[in-house]
Design an enzyme around this catalytic site. Sequence first.
Site, short mmCIF file in Angstrom:
data_model
loop_
_atom_site.label_atom_id
_atom_site.label_comp_id
_atom_site.label_asym_id
_atom_site.label_seq_id
_atom_site.Cartn_x
_atom_site.Cartn_y
_atom_site.Cartn_z
N SER A 56 2.66 -3.30 9.17
CA SER A 56 3.31 -3.64 8.28
C SER A 56 4.47 -4.66 8.63
O SER A 56 4.74 -4.85 9.74
CB SER A 56 4.02 -2.09 7.86
OG SER A 56 4.79 -1.76 8.67
N ASP A 93 -0.32 -5.36 6.33
CA ASP A 93 0.00 -4.44 5.35
C ASP A 93 1.14 -5.07 4.55
O ASP A 93 2.34 -5.31 5.11
CB ASP A 93 0.29 -3.26 5.77
CG ASP A 93 0.27 -2.06 4.71
OD1 ASP A 93 -0.31 -2.30 3.65
OD2 ASP A 93 0.90 -0.85 5.00
N ASP A 115 1.15 -8.97 -1.18
CA ASP A 115 1.74 -8.16 -2.25
C ASP A 115 2.50 -8.90 -3.16
O ASP A 115 3.89 -8.98 -3.11
CB ASP A 115 2.18 -6.88 -1.58
CG ASP A 115 2.70 -5.76 -2.53
OD1 ASP A 115 2.52 -6.02 -3.73
OD2 ASP A 115 3.31 -4.83 -2.04
N GLU A 145 -2.44 -7.08 -5.14
CA GLU A 145 -2.10 -5.97 -5.73
C GLU A 145 -1.80 -6.13 -7.24
O GLU A 145 -1.05 -7.18 -7.63
CB GLU A 145 -1.21 -4.98 -5.00
CG GLU A 145 -0.42 -3.79 -5.77
CD GLU A 145 0.34 -3.31 -4.85
OE1 GLU A 145 0.25 -3.03 -3.68
OE2 GLU A 145 1.15 -2.37 -5.62
N HIS A 189 4.29 5.65 -2.05
CA HIS A 189 4.56 5.69 -0.61
C HIS A 189 5.51 6.75 -0.10
O HIS A 189 6.22 7.32 -0.99
CB HIS A 189 5.38 4.29 0.05
CG HIS A 189 4.26 3.06 -0.30
ND1 HIS A 189 4.31 2.22 -1.07
CD2 HIS A 189 3.05 2.59 0.57
CE1 HIS A 189 3.33 1.30 -0.96
NE2 HIS A 189 2.60 1.65 0.02
N HIS A 232 -3.14 2.56 -2.07
CA HIS A 232 -2.13 2.78 -1.24
C HIS A 232 -1.28 4.19 -1.62
O HIS A 232 -1.80 5.04 -2.36
CB HIS A 232 -1.01 1.77 -1.72
CG HIS A 232 -1.36 0.48 -1.00
ND1 HIS A 232 -0.65 -0.07 0.05
CD2 HIS A 232 -2.44 -0.40 -1.23
CE1 HIS A 232 -1.05 -1.41 0.33
NE2 HIS A 232 -2.26 -1.34 -0.44
N GLY A 233 -0.36 4.63 -0.67
CA GLY A 233 0.37 5.79 -0.79
C GLY A 233 -0.33 6.97 -0.74
O GLY A 233 -0.28 8.07 -1.73
N ASN A 275 -5.01 3.98 2.29
CA ASN A 275 -4.01 3.72 3.25
C ASN A 275 -3.27 5.02 3.69
O ASN A 275 -2.58 5.57 2.75
CB ASN A 275 -2.90 2.76 2.59
CG ASN A 275 -3.58 1.31 2.57
OD1 ASN A 275 -4.67 1.12 2.94
ND2 ASN A 275 -2.53 0.35 2.23
N ILE A 276 -3.04 5.09 4.83
CA ILE A 276 -2.37 6.52 5.36
C ILE A 276 -1.32 6.00 6.38
O ILE A 276 -1.87 5.60 7.39
CB ILE A 276 -3.38 7.59 5.77
CG1 ILE A 276 -4.14 8.24 4.45
CG2 ILE A 276 -2.76 8.68 6.37
CD1 ILE A 276 -5.42 8.79 4.83
P1 13P Z 1 1.84 6.55 2.62
O1 13P Z 1 3.03 6.46 2.71
O2 13P Z 1 1.30 7.42 1.40
O3 13P Z 1 1.04 7.01 3.98
O4 13P Z 1 1.05 5.23 2.11
C1 13P Z 1 0.78 4.24 3.26
C2 13P Z 1 0.45 2.81 2.65
O5 13P Z 1 0.11 2.82 1.42
C3 13P Z 1 0.52 1.77 3.61
O6 13P Z 1 0.46 0.65 2.77
O1 G3H Z 2 3.44 0.83 3.05
C1 G3H Z 2 4.41 1.09 3.68
C2 G3H Z 2 3.70 1.56 4.93
O2 G3H Z 2 4.04 2.97 4.95
C3 G3H Z 2 4.56 0.97 6.09
O3 G3H Z 2 6.17 1.29 6.31
O4 G3H Z 2 7.48 -0.71 6.36
O5 G3H Z 2 8.33 1.51 6.96
O6 G3H Z 2 6.50 0.31 8.39
P1 G3H Z 2 7.03 0.54 7.14
ZN ZN Z 3 0.99 0.68 0.84
#
Ligand code: 13P
Ligand code: G3H
Ligand code: ZN
Length: 330
Positions: A56, A93, A115, A145, A189, A232-233, A275-276
Amino acid sequence: MVSYKELGLVNTKEMFQKAMEGKYAVPAYNFNNLEQMQAIVSACVETKSPVILQVSSGARKYANQTLLRYLAQGAVEYAKELGYEIPIVLHLDHGDTFELCKSCIDMGFSSVMIDGSHHSYEENVALTKKVVEYAHAHGVTVEGELGVLAGIEDDVVAEHHVYTQPEEVVDFVTRTGVDSLAISIGTSHGANKFKPEQCTRDENGVLIPPPLRFDILEEIEKQIPGFPIVLHGASSVPQEYVDTINKYGGALKDSIGIPESQLRKAAQSAVCKINIDSDGRLAMTASVRKTFHDQPAEFDPRKYLGPARDELKKMYMHKNKEVLGSAGKA
Ligand code: 13P
Ligand code: G3H
Ligand code: ZN
């Protein structure tokens, strides 16, 4: 300029085709450091699962994009050393600009997300198309997206979901040329995906969140049959981790995720990538807090990061086997 192919990485093309045919989803796990990468790779090798390593913007700021790329390159060699070659994608990401996507492509990423969901529809199309043109010239696949997830996405906070409109997807996919599409059907998220007042309780008093909008997903699938969808999320926010964190001094409140049964159902549909990130954070934090409580005299980071890595690996193996169905597919 280095091509991902030289690093032994693959793009998502064949991976998603197989996931679509096999009715499972490829795990996309975020990583920021060595221990997370080790846990992801060893879990996916042991379960013989394909994997997408996600970086990310936050991870880039924290760990440095070059170092993360070398870690991913190391991941390919590490997997071989563990005795089984699995397909590995290195994915950006939530890329938010053309320049960021280009910079990742130029340094060996095999897949990027642009995105543009916070822009107007036409701006999203134009930005996504520009990224696709550059990426495809280098054999890199692109995730776009449509729709906005409620909650926090990097620095952008959306109060409510803007569900993906199925009537937009054909136009978006054909005009941009994306290889996969992230949609909004009720996930968000972070570890607080629902408020308790949005949930019902089962006979044991366990909070049951409202179901995902599978009706929207089905409508999208009808519009673009066989096209890879991304969710996602998708953390399930295991309550045992929340309880452990709170037992050992944490202060997590109203942490509610997506039930695993919902994710299993999604994985069997056109959803090819799940995505996790948050669940990994919870697993590590629960383990580290417990070690600090049980062994207060310990100050060697390996003594608390090691067990955290083991817990993380266990969790990823469970996801691959029981939730996403990706185990045995590599
Ligand atoms: P979570 O916050 O549910 O783990 O989602 C992660 C995500 O979508 C990263 O792009
Ligand atoms: O989509 C979000 C991901 O969980 C990444 O989060 O930007 O805090 O690394 P972050
Ligand atoms: Zn995401």
